[in-house]
Design a protein around this motif. Structure first.
Motif, mmCIF file in Angstrom:
data_model
loop_
_atom_site.group_PDB
_atom_site.id
_atom_site.type_symbol
_atom_site.label_atom_id
_atom_site.label_comp_id
_atom_site.label_asym_id
_atom_site.label_seq_id
_atom_site.Cartn_x
_atom_site.Cartn_y
_atom_site.Cartn_z
ATOM 1 N N ASN A 3 -1.508 12.129 7.970
ATOM 2 C CA ASN A 3 -1.883 13.481 7.108
ATOM 3 C C ASN A 3 -3.424 13.295 6.871
ATOM 4 N N ARG A 4 -3.731 12.049 6.442
ATOM 5 C CA ARG A 4 -5.405 12.437 6.110
ATOM 6 C C ARG A 4 -5.920 13.114 7.256
ATOM 7 N N CYS A 5 -6.074 12.800 8.530
ATOM 8 C CA CYS A 5 -6.200 13.327 9.632
ATOM 9 C C CYS A 5 -6.237 15.139 9.541
ATOM 10 N N ALA A 6 -4.877 15.743 9.600
ATOM 11 C CA ALA A 6 -4.611 16.634 9.540
ATOM 12 C C ALA A 6 -4.907 17.421 7.992
ATOM 13 N N LEU A 7 -5.629 17.426 7.635
ATOM 14 C CA LEU A 7 -6.772 17.196 6.262
ATOM 15 C C LEU A 7 -5.196 17.919 4.786
ATOM 16 N N ASP A 8 -4.150 16.709 5.315
ATOM 17 C CA ASP A 8 -2.911 17.387 3.509
ATOM 18 C C ASP A 8 -3.008 15.878 2.872
ATOM 19 N N TYR A 9 -4.373 15.693 2.417
ATOM 20 C CA TYR A 9 -4.741 15.048 1.594
ATOM 21 C C TYR A 9 -4.096 14.609 0.268
ATOM 22 N N SER A 10 -2.866 15.297 -0.132
ATOM 23 C CA SER A 10 -1.643 15.429 -1.377
ATOM 24 C C SER A 10 -1.739 14.109 -0.272
ATOM 25 N N ALA A 11 -0.331 14.473 1.065
ATOM 26 C CA ALA A 11 1.091 13.950 1.307
ATOM 27 C C ALA A 11 0.917 12.442 1.532
ATOM 28 N N ALA A 12 -1.435 12.649 2.179
ATOM 29 C CA ALA A 12 -1.386 11.792 2.872
ATOM 30 C C ALA A 12 -0.994 10.141 2.010
ATOM 31 N N ARG A 13 -1.847 10.783 0.438
ATOM 32 C CA ARG A 13 -2.224 10.104 -0.963
ATOM 33 C C ARG A 13 -0.835 9.250 -1.249
ATOM 34 N N ALA A 14 -0.140 10.407 -0.716
ATOM 35 C CA ALA A 14 1.680 9.760 -1.301
ATOM 36 C C ALA A 14 1.781 8.615 -0.240
ATOM 37 N N PHE A 15 1.743 8.395 0.981
ATOM 38 C CA PHE A 15 1.908 8.009 2.303
ATOM 39 C C PHE A 15 0.908 6.499 1.738
ATOM 40 N N TYR A 16 0.039 6.475 1.775
ATOM 41 C CA TYR A 16 -1.178 5.003 1.101
ATOM 42 C C TYR A 16 -0.558 4.969 -0.015
ATOM 43 N N ARG A 17 -0.370 5.106 -1.038
ATOM 44 C CA ARG A 17 0.984 4.651 -2.499
ATOM 45 C C ARG A 17 1.871 3.826 -1.947
ATOM 46 N N GLN A 18 2.769 4.436 -1.445
ATOM 47 C CA GLN A 18 4.054 3.276 -0.986
ATOM 48 C C GLN A 18 3.435 2.180 -0.059
ATOM 49 N N SER A 19 2.192 2.416 0.664
ATOM 50 C CA SER A 19 2.427 1.448 1.816
ATOM 51 C C SER A 19 1.450 0.571 0.284
ATOM 52 N N LEU A 20 0.470 1.295 0.051
ATOM 53 C CA LEU A 20 -0.474 -0.452 -1.122
ATOM 54 C C LEU A 20 0.779 -0.543 -1.762
ATOM 55 N N ALA A 21 1.639 -0.622 -2.689
ATOM 56 C CA ALA A 21 3.025 -0.852 -3.213
ATOM 57 C C ALA A 21 3.560 -2.379 -2.228
ATOM 58 N N LEU A 22 3.911 -1.989 -0.827
ATOM 59 C CA LEU A 22 4.679 -2.716 0.573
ATOM 60 C C LEU A 22 3.662 -3.951 0.404
ATOM 61 N N HIS A 23 2.010 -3.044 0.397
ATOM 62 C CA HIS A 23 1.702 -4.661 1.105
ATOM 63 C C HIS A 23 1.433 -5.700 0.140
ATOM 64 N N GLN A 24 0.883 -5.244 -1.384
ATOM 65 C CA GLN A 24 1.060 -5.287 -2.503
ATOM 66 C C GLN A 24 2.153 -7.199 -2.124
ATOM 67 N N GLU A 25 3.499 -6.385 -2.436
ATOM 68 C CA GLU A 25 4.678 -7.375 -2.280
ATOM 69 C C GLU A 25 4.496 -8.236 -1.161
ATOM 70 N N LEU A 26 4.378 -7.712 0.061
ATOM 71 C CA LEU A 26 3.485 -8.730 1.505
ATOM 72 C C LEU A 26 2.190 -9.550 0.900
ATOM 73 N N LYS A 27 1.377 -9.399 0.072
ATOM 74 C CA LYS A 27 -0.126 -9.999 -0.456
ATOM 75 C C LYS A 27 -0.525 -9.805 1.070
ATOM 76 N N ASP A 28 -0.646 -8.779 1.872
ATOM 77 C CA ASP A 28 -1.244 -8.763 1.956
ATOM 78 C C ASP A 28 -2.887 -7.754 1.908
ATOM 79 N N SER A 29 -3.930 -8.685 1.477
ATOM 80 C CA SER A 29 -4.950 -7.324 1.230
ATOM 81 C C SER A 29 -5.921 -7.065 1.767
#
Length: 297
Positions: free
Chosen positions: A186-212
């Motif tokens: 979505n970032r590459c497609a210039l849909d920054y709002s959607a991209a940020r939402a996906f990044y934040r969901q991914s960040l929350a899971l990676h924090q749980e997984l402790k993948d810095s």
């Protein structure tokens, strides 16, 4: 386990323990130590003519070689291991090796068509044997091929299939990666709002997984979106958080830094950062080479 295997004088058992140690070290981002364990395992399996087990070690060694850019040596190991898997009729391992070859070929110049062929073959094998977990890697690879070609609509569709499959199989690391990849598309497609939402969901899971490292990538991805929207102060803050999590220099982080530098008028620094991102992407992230070349013009 090593002591027990030696007391039993069981070379295959000892080799299996060294293989497990290597995998553990590799997950801790200690490639040199992992390679040393893999070499011990390989020697032990070869000493008792355990060809199938040796082939599995060759695959793991090839993964390390690919990561450090030695594509020719990695391909040779993959092909040797693939022949053994086929000779023994091990379709599960044949699918893994075929998929890994797809990853390798995608990193080669002009390799998208061949990579797609390999991924589709891996998909057919996995569907035939019911390897639902393995399908995650194949769907991810097919999405990367489409992204590398610039076919973003189809890539997003494949990325959604990957996300559904990851959730279906309950593999949280794969779900986190699928969300990150959808952020990228979505970032590459210039849909920054959607991209940020996906990044934040991914960040929350990676924090749980402790993948810095992946946390750093998620923050860098969102920072790039903000920088390209003109929200440079927020972008700098996220990049500072990203650097605090990981000092690894990756194409994704270089790319975000380059866009912020461009937005702040640091033209020469931006040019250097895009060049660094492109250099690292040739092996680490071939799916973003097209966009980096366009950005660097």
């Amino acid at each position: 386990a090593l002591n027990l295997s030696r007391a039993l004088d069981d070379a295959s058992f000892e080799g299996t323990v060294h293989l497990a140690l290597g995998m553990n070290l590799q997950r801790q981002n200690k490639p040199a130590e992992a390679e040393a364990e893999y070499q011990k395992a390989l020697a032990l399996f070869q000493s008792v003519d355990n060809k199938l087990a040796a082939a599995r070690v060759l695959n793991d060694l090839a993964v390390l070689e690919k990561e450090r850019g030695d594509l020719k040596s990695a391909e040779s190991r993959y092909l040797g291991a693939l022949k053994t898997a086929q000779d023994y009729g091990d379709r599960w391992y044949e699918a893994i090796l075929t998929n890994n070859l797809g990853d390798l070929v995608l990193a080669q110049e002009g390799g998208t068509d061949r990579a797609e062929t390999l991924y589709l073959k891996a998909q057919a094998l996995r569907e035939a044997i019911g390897d639902q977990g393995g399908l995650n890697y194949t769907l991810m690879g097919l999405a990367s091929v489409l992204q590398a070609r610039g076919d973003l609509d189809r890539a997003k569709g494949m990325g959604q299939q990957f996300l559904v499959q990851a959730r279906k199989t309950g593999l949280r690391p794969m779900e986190a990666l699928a969300l990150y990849n959808l952020g990228e598309l979505n970032r590459c497609a210039l849909d920054y709002s959607a991209a940020r939402a996906f990044y934040r969901q991914s960040l929350a899971l990676h924090q749980e997984l402790k993948d810095s490292l992946m946390e750093a990538h998620c923050l860098a991805g969102e920072a790039e979106c903000l920088a390209r929207e003109g929200r440079r102060g927020m972008a700098r803050a996220l990049l500072d958080r990203s650097r605090a999590l990981s000092t690894n220099e990756t194409p994704y982080i270089f790319r975000a830094q380059a866009w912020l530098a461009r937005g702040e008028g640091r033209t020469e620094e931006s040019r250097i950062l895009f060049a660094k991102a492109l250099s690292e992407a040739r092996v680490q992230a071939p799916e973003i080479i097209r966009e980096l070349k366009e950005a660097a013009r």
